[in-house]
Design a protein around this motif. Structure first.
Motif, PDB file in Angstrom:
ATOM      1  N   MET A   1       0.844  -1.182   0.000  1.00 43.13           N
ATOM      2  CA  MET A   1       0.000   0.000   0.000  1.00 43.13           C
ATOM      3  C   MET A   1       0.885   1.238   0.000  1.00 43.13           C
ATOM      4  SD  MET A   1      -3.066   0.791   2.601  1.00 43.13           S
ATOM      5  CE  MET A   1      -4.034   2.244   2.423  1.00 43.13           C
ATOM      6  N   THR A   2       0.527   2.236  -0.808  1.00 46.93           N
ATOM      7  CA  THR A   2       1.302   3.458  -0.918  1.00 46.93           C
ATOM      8  C   THR A   2       1.071   4.344   0.299  1.00 46.93           C
ATOM      9  OG1 THR A   2       0.993   3.357  -3.283  1.00 46.93           O
ATOM     10  CG2 THR A   2       1.730   5.450  -2.392  1.00 46.93           C
ATOM     11  N   MET A   3       2.170   4.934   0.791  1.00 47.90           N
ATOM     12  CA  MET A   3       2.022   5.874   1.901  1.00 47.90           C
ATOM     13  C   MET A   3       1.323   7.127   1.424  1.00 47.90           C
ATOM     14  SD  MET A   3       5.405   5.876   4.293  1.00 47.90           S
ATOM     15  CE  MET A   3       5.005   7.501   4.846  1.00 47.90           C
ATOM     16  N   VAL A   4       0.531   7.702   2.289  1.00 48.89           N
ATOM     17  CA  VAL A   4      -0.149   8.951   1.979  1.00 48.89           C
ATOM     18  C   VAL A   4       0.869  10.084   2.083  1.00 48.89           C
ATOM     19  CG1 VAL A   4      -1.957  10.522   2.772  1.00 48.89           C
ATOM     20  CG2 VAL A   4      -2.329   8.062   2.852  1.00 48.89           C
ATOM     21  N   ALA A   5       0.727  11.066   1.209  1.00 47.80           N
ATOM     22  CA  ALA A   5       1.630  12.214   1.214  1.00 47.80           C
ATOM     23  C   ALA A   5       1.532  12.959   2.538  1.00 47.80           C
ATOM     24  CB  ALA A   5       1.284  13.144   0.067  1.00 47.80           C
ATOM     25  N   ARG A   6       2.685  13.324   3.065  1.00 48.37           N
ATOM     26  CA  ARG A   6       2.710  14.078   4.322  1.00 48.37           C
ATOM     27  C   ARG A   6       3.065  15.532   4.093  1.00 48.37           C
ATOM     28  NH1 ARG A   6       4.886   9.808   8.781  1.00 48.37           N
ATOM     29  NH2 ARG A   6       3.464   8.200   8.117  1.00 48.37           N
ATOM     30  N   THR A   7       3.562  15.851   2.910  1.00 46.97           N
ATOM     31  CA  THR A   7       3.863  17.233   2.556  1.00 46.97           C
ATOM     32  C   THR A   7       3.365  17.481   1.142  1.00 46.97           C
ATOM     33  OG1 THR A   7       6.005  16.802   1.531  1.00 46.97           O
ATOM     34  CG2 THR A   7       5.997  17.148   3.933  1.00 46.97           C
ATOM     35  N   LEU A  11       3.174  14.989  -2.200  1.00 47.57           N
ATOM     36  CA  LEU A  11       1.969  14.843  -2.999  1.00 47.57           C
ATOM     37  C   LEU A  11       2.266  15.059  -4.480  1.00 47.57           C
ATOM     38  CD1 LEU A  11      -1.028  14.349  -3.246  1.00 47.57           C
ATOM     39  CD2 LEU A  11      -1.402  16.770  -2.726  1.00 47.57           C
ATOM     40  N   ARG A  12       3.041  16.075  -4.799  1.00 47.29           N
ATOM     41  CA  ARG A  12       3.411  16.310  -6.203  1.00 47.29           C
ATOM     42  C   ARG A  12       4.137  15.093  -6.777  1.00 47.29           C
ATOM     43  NH1 ARG A  12       4.354  21.515  -4.061  1.00 47.29           N
ATOM     44  NH2 ARG A  12       2.900  23.012  -4.935  1.00 47.29           N
ATOM     45  N   THR A  13       5.012  14.511  -5.981  1.00 45.51           N
ATOM     46  CA  THR A  13       5.743  13.322  -6.412  1.00 45.51           C
ATOM     47  C   THR A  13       4.786  12.166  -6.673  1.00 45.51           C
ATOM     48  OG1 THR A  13       7.706  14.023  -5.185  1.00 45.51           O
ATOM     49  CG2 THR A  13       7.550  11.685  -5.744  1.00 45.51           C
ATOM     50  N   GLN A  14       3.835  11.958  -5.775  1.00 44.45           N
ATOM     51  CA  GLN A  14       2.863  10.875  -5.947  1.00 44.45           C
ATOM     52  C   GLN A  14       1.964  11.110  -7.156  1.00 44.45           C
ATOM     53  OE1 GLN A  14       0.624   9.733  -2.507  1.00 44.45           O
ATOM     54  NE2 GLN A  14       2.451   9.412  -1.258  1.00 44.45           N
ATOM     55  N   VAL A  15       1.551  12.346  -7.374  1.00 40.72           N
ATOM     56  CA  VAL A  15       0.712  12.666  -8.541  1.00 40.72           C
ATOM     57  C   VAL A  15       1.461  12.309  -9.817  1.00 40.72           C
ATOM     58  CG1 VAL A  15      -0.284  14.581  -9.867  1.00 40.72           C
ATOM     59  CG2 VAL A  15      -0.703  14.416  -7.401  1.00 40.72           C
ATOM     60  N   ASP A  16       2.717  12.715  -9.908  1.00 44.25           N
ATOM     61  CA  ASP A  16       3.519  12.420 -11.100  1.00 44.25           C
ATOM     62  C   ASP A  16       3.765  10.915 -11.243  1.00 44.25           C
ATOM     63  OD1 ASP A  16       3.607  15.095 -11.775  1.00 44.25           O
ATOM     64  OD2 ASP A  16       5.557  15.436 -10.825  1.00 44.25           O
ATOM     65  N   GLY A  19       1.040   9.052 -12.817  1.00 43.98           N
ATOM     66  CA  GLY A  19       0.694   9.469 -14.173  1.00 43.98           C
ATOM     67  C   GLY A  19      -0.477  10.426 -14.230  1.00 43.98           C
ATOM     68  N   LEU A  20      -0.674  11.202 -13.167  1.00 46.24           N
ATOM     69  CA  LEU A  20      -1.802  12.118 -13.098  1.00 46.24           C
ATOM     70  C   LEU A  20      -1.382  13.580 -13.259  1.00 46.24           C
ATOM     71  CD1 LEU A  20      -3.559  10.459 -10.014  1.00 46.24           C
ATOM     72  CD2 LEU A  20      -4.080  10.110 -12.442  1.00 46.24           C
ATOM     73  N   GLY A  21      -0.104  13.803 -13.538  1.00 48.12           N
ATOM     74  CA  GLY A  21       0.418  15.161 -13.627  1.00 48.12           C
ATOM     75  C   GLY A  21      -0.164  15.992 -14.744  1.00 48.12           C
ATOM     76  N   HIS A  22      -0.742  15.347 -15.746  1.00 50.54           N
ATOM     77  CA  HIS A  22      -1.320  16.082 -16.871  1.00 50.54           C
ATOM     78  C   HIS A  22      -2.697  16.652 -16.568  1.00 50.54           C
ATOM     79  CE1 HIS A  22      -3.322  12.227 -17.134  1.00 50.54           C
ATOM     80  NE2 HIS A  22      -4.224  12.784 -17.934  1.00 50.54           N
ATOM     81  N   LEU A  23      -3.294  16.216 -15.477  1.00 55.71           N
ATOM     82  CA  LEU A  23      -4.634  16.685 -15.137  1.00 55.71           C
ATOM     83  C   LEU A  23      -4.580  18.112 -14.597  1.00 55.71           C
ATOM     84  CD1 LEU A  23      -5.941  13.422 -13.488  1.00 55.71           C
ATOM     85  CD2 LEU A  23      -6.569  14.347 -15.728  1.00 55.71           C
ATOM     86  N   ALA A  71      -4.856  13.573   5.292  1.00 52.70           N
ATOM     87  CA  ALA A  71      -6.229  13.236   4.922  1.00 52.70           C
ATOM     88  C   ALA A  71      -6.639  13.982   3.647  1.00 52.70           C
ATOM     89  CB  ALA A  71      -7.183  13.579   6.064  1.00 52.70           C
ATOM     90  N   ALA A  72      -6.259  15.242   3.555  1.00 55.59           N
ATOM     91  CA  ALA A  72      -6.579  16.034   2.363  1.00 55.59           C
ATOM     92  C   ALA A  72      -5.886  15.457   1.134  1.00 55.59           C
ATOM     93  CB  ALA A  72      -6.173  17.487   2.578  1.00 55.59           C
ATOM     94  N   ALA A  73      -4.625  15.064   1.280  1.00 51.85           N
ATOM     95  CA  ALA A  73      -3.863  14.513   0.155  1.00 51.85           C
ATOM     96  C   ALA A  73      -4.457  13.184  -0.309  1.00 51.85           C
ATOM     97  CB  ALA A  73      -2.402  14.330   0.550  1.00 51.85           C
ATOM     98  N   ALA A  74      -4.878  12.359   0.623  1.00 56.68           N
ATOM     99  CA  ALA A  74      -5.476  11.071   0.254  1.00 56.68           C
ATOM    100  C   ALA A  74      -6.743  11.288  -0.571  1.00 56.68           C
ATOM    101  CB  ALA A  74      -5.785  10.255   1.512  1.00 56.68           C
TER     102      ALA A  74
END
Length: 103
Positions: A1-7, A11-16, A19-23, A71-74
């Motif tokens: 399971m992927t860790m939730v972003a803490r900063t 979060l930017r790293t997880q988005v990229d 493959g969601l960076g284009h959104l 929680a917001a990042a998740a």
């Protein structure tokens, strides 16, 4: 399971990485007026996710609030995933319509 972003950087790293960076997403900028964006930002002392309309104004019904960035990042990642899926479905439907057109 992927860790939730803490900063926000996490979060930017997880988005990229997903493959969601284009959104059309904005991370950390509560003053943005980017039309049709999904935003994650700190507003009024709480973390919020919300959508902006075609004028770049907050769609009030879309606001969700959280006590912490994790929680917001998740939820932000969940919403981005939903947007990506909608994009995939739209592309599939367009391809089907194109294939059905008489040559």
């Amino acid at each position: 399971m992927t860790m939730v972003a803490r900063t926000l950087a996490d979060l930017r790293t997880q988005v990229d990485a997903r493959g969601l960076g284009h959104l059309n997403a904005v991370i950390g900028d509560a003053t943005t007026g980017k039309p049709f964006a999904l935003v994650l930002a700190r507003r009024d002392e709480v973390w919020s996710t919300y959508f902006l309309d075609e004028r770049g104004l907050v769609e009030e019904q879309s606001i969700r609030t959280y006590d912490d960035v994790e929680a917001a990042a998740a939820d932000f990642l969940r919403l981005l995933g939903n947007l990506a899926r909608i994009e995939e479905i739209d592309a599939e439907l367009a391809a089907r319509r194109q294939a059905q057109r008489p040559q």
